[in-house]
Design a protein around this motif. Structure first.
Motif, PDB file in Angstrom:
ATOM      1  N   UNK A 174      24.855  66.121  59.562  1.00  0.00           N
ATOM      2  CA  UNK A 174      24.107  65.268  60.489  1.00  0.00           C
ATOM      3  C   UNK A 174      23.529  64.032  59.787  1.00  0.00           C
ATOM      4  N   UNK A 175      23.360  64.119  58.454  1.00  0.00           N
ATOM      5  CA  UNK A 175      22.816  62.953  57.749  1.00  0.00           C
ATOM      6  C   UNK A 175      23.817  61.783  57.723  1.00  0.00           C
ATOM      7  N   UNK A 176      25.079  62.075  58.055  1.00  0.00           N
ATOM      8  CA  UNK A 176      26.083  61.004  58.074  1.00  0.00           C
ATOM      9  C   UNK A 176      25.792  59.977  59.172  1.00  0.00           C
ATOM     10  N   UNK A 177      25.110  60.420  60.242  1.00  0.00           N
ATOM     11  CA  UNK A 177      24.775  59.495  61.335  1.00  0.00           C
ATOM     12  C   UNK A 177      23.919  58.329  60.868  1.00  0.00           C
ATOM     13  N   UNK A 178      23.071  58.594  59.860  1.00  0.00           N
ATOM     14  CA  UNK A 178      22.185  57.533  59.382  1.00  0.00           C
ATOM     15  C   UNK A 178      22.983  56.392  58.739  1.00  0.00           C
ATOM     16  N   UNK A 202      25.934  55.305  59.771  1.00  0.00           N
ATOM     17  CA  UNK A 202      26.410  54.486  60.889  1.00  0.00           C
ATOM     18  C   UNK A 202      25.257  53.628  61.407  1.00  0.00           C
ATOM     19  N   UNK A 203      24.061  54.227  61.480  1.00  0.00           N
ATOM     20  CA  UNK A 203      22.895  53.495  61.984  1.00  0.00           C
ATOM     21  C   UNK A 203      22.575  52.264  61.122  1.00  0.00           C
ATOM     22  N   UNK A 204      22.665  52.411  59.798  1.00  0.00           N
ATOM     23  CA  UNK A 204      22.368  51.280  58.904  1.00  0.00           C
ATOM     24  C   UNK A 204      23.369  50.130  59.090  1.00  0.00           C
ATOM     25  N   UNK A 205      24.629  50.466  59.296  1.00  0.00           N
ATOM     26  CA  UNK A 205      25.636  49.402  59.446  1.00  0.00           C
ATOM     27  C   UNK A 205      25.618  48.804  60.849  1.00  0.00           C
ATOM     28  N   UNK A 206      25.047  49.531  61.805  1.00  0.00           N
ATOM     29  CA  UNK A 206      24.916  48.995  63.163  1.00  0.00           C
ATOM     30  C   UNK A 206      23.720  48.038  63.212  1.00  0.00           C
ATOM     31  N   UNK A 207      22.671  48.412  62.502  1.00  0.00           N
ATOM     32  CA  UNK A 207      21.441  47.613  62.462  1.00  0.00           C
ATOM     33  C   UNK A 207      21.699  46.262  61.800  1.00  0.00           C
ATOM     34  N   UNK A 208      22.413  46.276  60.696  1.00  0.00           N
ATOM     35  CA  UNK A 208      22.772  45.031  59.995  1.00  0.00           C
ATOM     36  C   UNK A 208      24.297  44.964  59.893  1.00  0.00           C
ATOM     37  N   UNK A 209      24.953  44.340  60.869  1.00  0.00           N
ATOM     38  CA  UNK A 209      26.417  44.271  60.810  1.00  0.00           C
ATOM     39  C   UNK A 209      26.900  43.520  59.566  1.00  0.00           C
ATOM     40  N   UNK A 210      28.100  43.855  59.142  1.00  0.00           N
ATOM     41  CA  UNK A 210      28.690  43.196  57.978  1.00  0.00           C
ATOM     42  C   UNK A 210      29.779  42.252  58.454  1.00  0.00           C
ATOM     43  N   UNK A 246      20.960  48.472  52.215  1.00  0.00           N
ATOM     44  CA  UNK A 246      21.219  49.781  52.825  1.00  0.00           C
ATOM     45  C   UNK A 246      22.489  49.742  53.678  1.00  0.00           C
ATOM     46  N   UNK A 247      22.728  48.612  54.346  1.00  0.00           N
ATOM     47  CA  UNK A 247      23.949  48.473  55.156  1.00  0.00           C
ATOM     48  C   UNK A 247      25.191  48.444  54.267  1.00  0.00           C
ATOM     49  N   UNK A 248      25.097  47.715  53.162  1.00  0.00           N
ATOM     50  CA  UNK A 248      26.237  47.611  52.239  1.00  0.00           C
ATOM     51  C   UNK A 248      26.527  48.969  51.582  1.00  0.00           C
ATOM     52  N   UNK A 249      25.474  49.662  51.177  1.00  0.00           N
ATOM     53  CA  UNK A 249      25.630  51.000  50.588  1.00  0.00           C
ATOM     54  C   UNK A 249      26.231  51.968  51.615  1.00  0.00           C
ATOM     55  N   UNK A 250      25.742  51.887  52.848  1.00  0.00           N
ATOM     56  CA  UNK A 250      26.225  52.792  53.897  1.00  0.00           C
ATOM     57  C   UNK A 250      27.696  52.543  54.207  1.00  0.00           C
ATOM     58  N   UNK A 251      28.067  51.265  54.241  1.00  0.00           N
ATOM     59  CA  UNK A 251      29.478  50.925  54.485  1.00  0.00           C
ATOM     60  C   UNK A 251      30.361  51.480  53.365  1.00  0.00           C
ATOM     61  N   UNK A 252      29.916  51.309  52.128  1.00  0.00           N
ATOM     62  CA  UNK A 252      30.635  51.820  50.960  1.00  0.00           C
ATOM     63  C   UNK A 252      30.789  53.348  51.062  1.00  0.00           C
ATOM     64  N   UNK A 253      29.746  54.005  51.533  1.00  0.00           N
ATOM     65  CA  UNK A 253      29.765  55.469  51.649  1.00  0.00           C
ATOM     66  C   UNK A 253      30.667  55.928  52.784  1.00  0.00           C
ATOM     67  N   UNK A 254      30.655  55.198  53.900  1.00  0.00           N
ATOM     68  CA  UNK A 254      31.528  55.567  55.019  1.00  0.00           C
ATOM     69  C   UNK A 254      33.000  55.452  54.625  1.00  0.00           C
ATOM     70  N   UNK A 255      33.327  54.404  53.865  1.00  0.00           N
ATOM     71  CA  UNK A 255      34.709  54.245  53.371  1.00  0.00           C
ATOM     72  C   UNK A 255      35.077  55.417  52.462  1.00  0.00           C
ATOM     73  N   UNK A 256      34.150  55.778  51.573  1.00  0.00           N
ATOM     74  CA  UNK A 256      34.388  56.881  50.633  1.00  0.00           C
ATOM     75  C   UNK A 256      34.523  58.200  51.381  1.00  0.00           C
TER      76      UNK A 256
END
Ligand SMILES: [Zn+2]
Length: 186
Positions: free
Chosen positions: A91-95, A97-105, A124-134
């Motif tokens: 469930x922590x994976x949702x956060x 998505x939330x970070x990249x939605x809040x600050x689009x890249x 946080x958005x850049x880190x989250x995007x990197x993590x979603x790709x991983x």
């Protein structure tokens, strides 16, 4: 930037978020939190730029607003906990998505992601995007904690056989320790 920056980190990962998880480690027996140091975040960003994990455009954007160590540490420690256990809470994976939605890249000509906002939220958005790709490419399952009791680092174990974040530092130190304890017993 300090001259000893290279030796400050036990190794440099190609993944931004792994380098971020590793902004805390043991140095000379004491845990050192790099984010808490004066200019710690600026130094970390400059170091990752020098290692080509981040590009100039990303760093300039991130530095355009203040980056707060306190918020970053909450995020880092949450994900350090996540990767420390085998019972990972999906469930922590949702956060992320939330970070990249809040600050689009958006993407530059080299297809590299640039956050639309700087500062803490941008990072946080850049880190989250990197993590979603991983996560999507199966890297999450290969993230391991270094087996050295004197190291806090996480790394990506591609082969499934690696024990240490860096052979040069932790591997050799562990070998020396085992060799020494064997000698005492003899
Ligand atoms: Zn290590």
């Amino acid at each position: 930037m300090e001259n000893n920056m290279e030796t400050k980190y036990s190794f440099v990962s190609q993944y931004l978020f792994i380098n971020f998880l590793n902004t805390i480690n043991i140095k000379k027996i004491t845990a050192i939190d790099f984010l808490e140091e004066k200019r710690g975040i600026d130094d970390w960003l400059a170091f990752l730029e020098s290692q080509e994990v981040l590009n100039l455009q990303q760093v300039e954007k991130l530095k355009s607003s203040p980056v707060e160590a306190k918020e970053l540490k909450v995020f880092r420690d949450q994900w350090r906990n996540y990767f420390s256990t085998d019972q990972r809470d999906k469930s922590s994976l949702n956060s992320l998505v939330a970070h990249t939605t809040k600050v689009p890249l958006y993407f530059n000509k080299a297809c590299e992601p640039i956050p639309s906002k700087g500062g803490t939220e941008g990072l946080l958005a850049l880190l989250s995007y990197d993590m979603l790709l991983a996560l999507q490419s199966g890297v999450f399952e290969k993230i391991k904690k270094c087996e050295s009791s004197l190291c806090y680092a996480f790394f990506v174990d591609i082969s499934g056989k690696r024990k240490w974040c860096s052979m040069e530092i932790c591997g050799n130190r562990e070998k020396a320790r085992r060799h020494y304890s064997k000698k005492i017993k003899e």
